[in-house]
Design an enzyme around this catalytic site. Structure first.
Site, PDB file in Angstrom:
ATOM      1  N   GLY A 190       3.198   4.663  13.155  1.00  0.00           N
ATOM      2  CA  GLY A 190       3.814   3.418  13.632  1.00  0.00           C
ATOM      3  C   GLY A 190       3.159   2.941  14.921  1.00  0.00           C
ATOM      4  N   LYS A 230       0.860  -1.178   0.000  1.00  0.00           N
ATOM      5  CA  LYS A 230       0.000   0.000   0.000  1.00  0.00           C
ATOM      6  C   LYS A 230       0.906   1.241   0.000  1.00  0.00           C
ATOM      7  CE  LYS A 230      -1.905   3.361   2.562  1.00  0.00           C
ATOM      8  NZ  LYS A 230      -1.772   4.403   1.659  1.00  0.00           N
ATOM      9  N   CYS A 259      13.901  10.977   6.466  1.00  0.00           N
ATOM     10  CA  CYS A 259      13.836  10.510   7.854  1.00  0.00           C
ATOM     11  C   CYS A 259      15.149  10.771   8.580  1.00  0.00           C
ATOM     12  CB  CYS A 259      13.505   9.023   7.880  1.00  0.00           C
ATOM     13  SG  CYS A 259      14.614   8.036   6.861  1.00  0.00           S
ATOM     14  N   GLU A 305       9.945  16.037  14.897  1.00  0.00           N
ATOM     15  CA  GLU A 305      10.325  15.932  13.481  1.00  0.00           C
ATOM     16  C   GLU A 305       9.467  16.912  12.671  1.00  0.00           C
ATOM     17  OE1 GLU A 305       9.116  12.436  11.219  1.00  0.00           O
ATOM     18  OE2 GLU A 305      11.167  12.287  10.469  1.00  0.00           O
ATOM     19  N   GLY A 360       7.154   5.170   7.818  1.00  0.00           N
ATOM     20  CA  GLY A 360       6.325   6.370   7.928  1.00  0.00           C
ATOM     21  C   GLY A 360       6.577   7.028   9.270  1.00  0.00           C
ATOM     22  N   GLU A 416      10.015   1.365  10.406  1.00  0.00           N
ATOM     23  CA  GLU A 416      11.044   2.381  10.109  1.00  0.00           C
ATOM     24  C   GLU A 416      10.339   3.722  10.225  1.00  0.00           C
ATOM     25  OE1 GLU A 416      14.322   2.145   8.862  1.00  0.00           O
ATOM     26  OE2 GLU A 416      14.372  -0.011   9.219  1.00  0.00           O
TER      27      GLU A 416
HETATM   28  P1  NAD Z   1       2.593   8.671   7.509  1.00  0.00           P
HETATM   29  O1  NAD Z   1       2.872   7.965   8.781  1.00  0.00           O
HETATM   30  O2  NAD Z   1       1.584   9.749   7.512  1.00  0.00           O
HETATM   31  O3  NAD Z   1       2.107   7.639   6.376  1.00  0.00           O
HETATM   32  C1  NAD Z   1       2.906   6.544   5.992  1.00  0.00           C
HETATM   33  C2  NAD Z   1       2.014   5.490   5.366  1.00  0.00           C
HETATM   34  O4  NAD Z   1       1.131   4.984   6.374  1.00  0.00           O
HETATM   35  C3  NAD Z   1       1.122   6.011   4.234  1.00  0.00           C
HETATM   36  O5  NAD Z   1       1.048   5.046   3.217  1.00  0.00           O
HETATM   37  C4  NAD Z   1      -0.219   6.186   4.930  1.00  0.00           C
HETATM   38  O6  NAD Z   1      -1.319   6.104   4.050  1.00  0.00           O
HETATM   39  C5  NAD Z   1      -0.199   5.011   5.886  1.00  0.00           C
HETATM   40  N1  NAD Z   1      -1.121   5.137   7.026  1.00  0.00           N
HETATM   41  C6  NAD Z   1      -1.568   6.274   7.607  1.00  0.00           C
HETATM   42  N2  NAD Z   1      -2.422   5.972   8.610  1.00  0.00           N
HETATM   43  C7  NAD Z   1      -2.506   4.631   8.667  1.00  0.00           C
HETATM   44  C8  NAD Z   1      -3.220   3.717   9.496  1.00  0.00           C
HETATM   45  N3  NAD Z   1      -4.036   4.123  10.480  1.00  0.00           N
HETATM   46  N4  NAD Z   1      -3.060   2.391   9.277  1.00  0.00           N
HETATM   47  C9  NAD Z   1      -2.230   1.951   8.310  1.00  0.00           C
HETATM   48  N5  NAD Z   1      -1.543   2.766   7.474  1.00  0.00           N
HETATM   49  C10 NAD Z   1      -1.677   4.097   7.660  1.00  0.00           C
HETATM   50  O7  NAD Z   1       4.014   9.196   6.992  1.00  0.00           O
HETATM   51  P2  NAD Z   1       4.298  10.097   5.714  1.00  0.00           P
HETATM   52  O8  NAD Z   1       3.876  11.485   6.035  1.00  0.00           O
HETATM   53  O9  NAD Z   1       3.781   9.398   4.512  1.00  0.00           O
HETATM   54  O10 NAD Z   1       5.909  10.020   5.627  1.00  0.00           O
HETATM   55  C11 NAD Z   1       6.743  10.809   6.393  1.00  0.00           C
HETATM   56  C12 NAD Z   1       7.246  10.028   7.584  1.00  0.00           C
HETATM   57  O11 NAD Z   1       7.922   8.854   7.141  1.00  0.00           O
HETATM   58  C13 NAD Z   1       8.281  10.811   8.397  1.00  0.00           C
HETATM   59  O12 NAD Z   1       7.988  10.666   9.753  1.00  0.00           O
HETATM   60  C14 NAD Z   1       9.595  10.114   8.053  1.00  0.00           C
HETATM   61  O13 NAD Z   1      10.588  10.223   9.032  1.00  0.00           O
HETATM   62  C15 NAD Z   1       9.151   8.701   7.846  1.00  0.00           C
HETATM   63  N6  NAD Z   1      10.136   7.949   7.059  1.00  0.00           N
HETATM   64  C16 NAD Z   1      10.961   7.079   7.723  1.00  0.00           C
HETATM   65  C17 NAD Z   1      11.950   6.383   7.013  1.00  0.00           C
HETATM   66  C18 NAD Z   1      12.887   5.427   7.717  1.00  0.00           C
HETATM   67  O14 NAD Z   1      13.573   4.674   7.039  1.00  0.00           O
HETATM   68  N7  NAD Z   1      12.949   5.427   9.034  1.00  0.00           N
HETATM   69  C19 NAD Z   1      12.075   6.563   5.634  1.00  0.00           C
HETATM   70  C20 NAD Z   1      11.208   7.448   4.997  1.00  0.00           C
HETATM   71  C21 NAD Z   1      10.231   8.143   5.725  1.00  0.00           C
END
Ligand code: NAD
Length: 500
Positions: free
Chosen positions: A249, A191, A302, A399, A244, A267
């Protein structure tokens, strides 16, 4: 294949026939959800197309297909070296189609086209080849007992893996999950982020062309609250791999616990420190690394080093160099090949960054570089640098995920370590010192999954994926990089043969 000029990229963008429908069992099929949302180009804030929100039925169908294909052994029982051949062909196809993949990522989340091309050719494809190379190296161990008993460990694929990815590196983070999980023999339902679903669908089409059997990789676009949550709650999914924010998480941990308690790989977010001591020999190299780390992908990384922690005796000299470099980054149209700094990924992301900048100003931080914020007609925010911050401010603790750097100073090594460890995150850290003893102490005491000493760590794709690491604290857990990535997507079994 789009050409290499601004005009030809624009022409190619205009010619795209958007089709963001679930890709299940080797073909696109319409979502059963009637709810739609706009797919926005953040460079213009206009809609590229409409996307279905997706629903539980889409996920049910994708998981059903992935389960059937796992059980029939078309992939899980293929010798690992055959799987590796297909993954290698897939990597070649990613390079061949890098322009299409890059254009989709650029349009959907504003990444400058040159950076998007680099992601596809120099990060996604080589990383995929690396995981392919690990496919036949998951060796079990055997233990000496007696001459009639054979006892050993063996790795087996977990089954159906649900993968959930963010928008900041849409194709690259997808490959980060698909590479090790498929190399280990699993089937998958991916997804992608609702902001940037198209390149994941393109990757799935290319995987099929490379020889991946139909239904081994399924992609279901849609919202996190609908499709994402349904995937995590699904009782027939054996593991969730999520990248994310830490906030999402945490929700995923709850959803997993409410379903079949499936294992998780998380992650999550970061707030990485860059610690600079006054024995450094090359302040220009430190300034280059500081600006590169904090402005890469408009700060939407990230591991972005958003906290500069510098010895008080060299702070002014270093800041002069950092401010001079950062102020040269001017936002531009992502489809212009000369652009090295694009818009933020969405109006919501622009508003979030703007709110943090406002919080910093209200809390008394000094904006020694104050970036312009475009309110409409493109999500552009120029770099901002805050001096005179303290550890209690939200801009230091949380962040921001944008081009904002916070500067703190220290007198002693102990103080530097306390500042470096002063947030809930623990993803990456960098330290600059020529004192080897101190460098070893820092590598040991800074709580982060990766510690770079006297390097930005951006030397090339090879440096990024041979070795594994595990995020610390609220940055997540589990490792998908290197050979350990294949271990994470496998289950370890203990088998004993007795008898004569
Ligand atoms: P987000 O947490 O808003 O969304 C990430 C994913 O989770 C999306 O596909 C979203 O649709 C899904 N999601 C949202 N709510 C959900 C739920 N209730 N159940 C299941 N899935 C759900 O993050 P974002 O804004 O897309 O990305 C930015 C974040 O990602 C930042 O915090 C960044 O640090 C992190 N990130 C971490 C790494 C790493 O390797 N540690 C790499 C890239 C990005």
């Amino acid at each position: 294949m789009p050409g290499t000029s601004f005009v030809s990229w624009k022409d190619s963008a205009a010619a795209i026939r958007w089709n963001i429908a679930p890709f299940i069992d080797g073909r696109h099929r319409p979502s059963t959800s009637a709810e739609l949302f706009d797919n926005i180009n953040p460079a213009t804030e206009t809609a590229l197309c409409q996307v279905s929100a997706g629903n539980m039925a889409d996920i049910d169908e994708a998981v059903r297909v992935a389960r059937r294909r796992f059980n029939d052994g078309c992939w899980s029982e293929l010798p690992p070296i055959r799987r590796a051949e297909i993954l290698m062909r897939w990597a070649d196809l990613i390079v061949q189609h890098k322009a299409e993949i890059a254009l989709l990522d650029s349009l959907e989340m504003g990444k400058p086209i040159q950076a998007a091309l680099h992601d596809a050719e120099h990060l996604a494809a080589p990383y995929l080849r690396r995981w392919a190379g690990f496919a036949n190296k998951l060796l079990g161990t055997s233990a000496p007992l007696d001459s009639r008993t054979l006892t050993f460990n063996t790795y087996e694929p977990r089954g159906v893996i649900g993968a959930i990815t963010p928008w900041n590196f849409p194709s690259l983070v997808a490959v980060y999950k698909l590479g090790p999980a498929l190399a280990a023999g699993n089937t998958m339902v991916l997804k992608p982020s609702e902001l940037s679903p198209s390149s994941a669908l393109k990757l799935a089409e290319l995987a099929l062309e490379a020889g991946l059997p139909e239904g081994v990789l399924n992609v279901v676009p849609g919202l996190g609250s609908t499709v994402g949550a349904a995937l995590v709650l699904h009782p027939d999914v054996n593991m969730i791999s999520f990248t994310g924010s830490t906030a999402t998480g945490r929700k995923i941990m709850e959803l997993s616990a409410r379903s079949n308690a499936k294992p998780l790989l998380l992650e999550c977010g970061g707030k990485s420190p860059q610690v600079v001591f006054n024995d450094v020999d090359d302040l220009d190299a430190v300034a280059d690394a500081t600006v590169q780390w904090v402005l890469w992908n408009q700060g939407q990384v990230c591991s972005a080093h958003t906290r500069l922690i510098v010895h008080e005796s060299i702070k002014d000299a270093l800041l002069e160099k950092v401010v001079s470099r950062a102020s040269q980054r001017k936002p531009g149209d992502p489809l212009d090949e000369k652009t090295n700094f694009g818009p933020l990924a969405s109006p919501a992301q622009r508003d979030r960054v703007k709110a943090y900048i406002q919080q910093g100003l209200e809390a008394g931080a000094a904006a020694i570089l104050k970036g312009a914020i475009q309110e409409t007609g493109g999500c552009y925010v120029s770099p901002t640098i805050f001096d005179r911050v303290d550890g209690g401010m939200s801009i230091v603790r949380e962040e921001i995920f944008g081009p904002v750097l916070c500067v703190q100073s220290f007198k002693t090594e102990e103080e530097a370590i306390t500042l470096a460890n002063g947030t809930e995150y623990g993803l990456v850290a960098t330290a600059w010192t020529r004192d080897m003893g101190r460098a070893k102490r820092l590598a040991h005491t800074i709580r982060a999954g990766v510690v770079f000493i006297r390097t930005s760590g951006m030397e090339g794709p090879d440096s990024g994926c041979m070795l594994s690491y595990e995020p610390q604290k609220a940055s997540g857990f589990g490792s998908e990089v290197g050979l350990r990535g294949l271990e994470a997507y496998s289950t370890l079994k203990w088998v004993t043969f007795g008898g004569a």
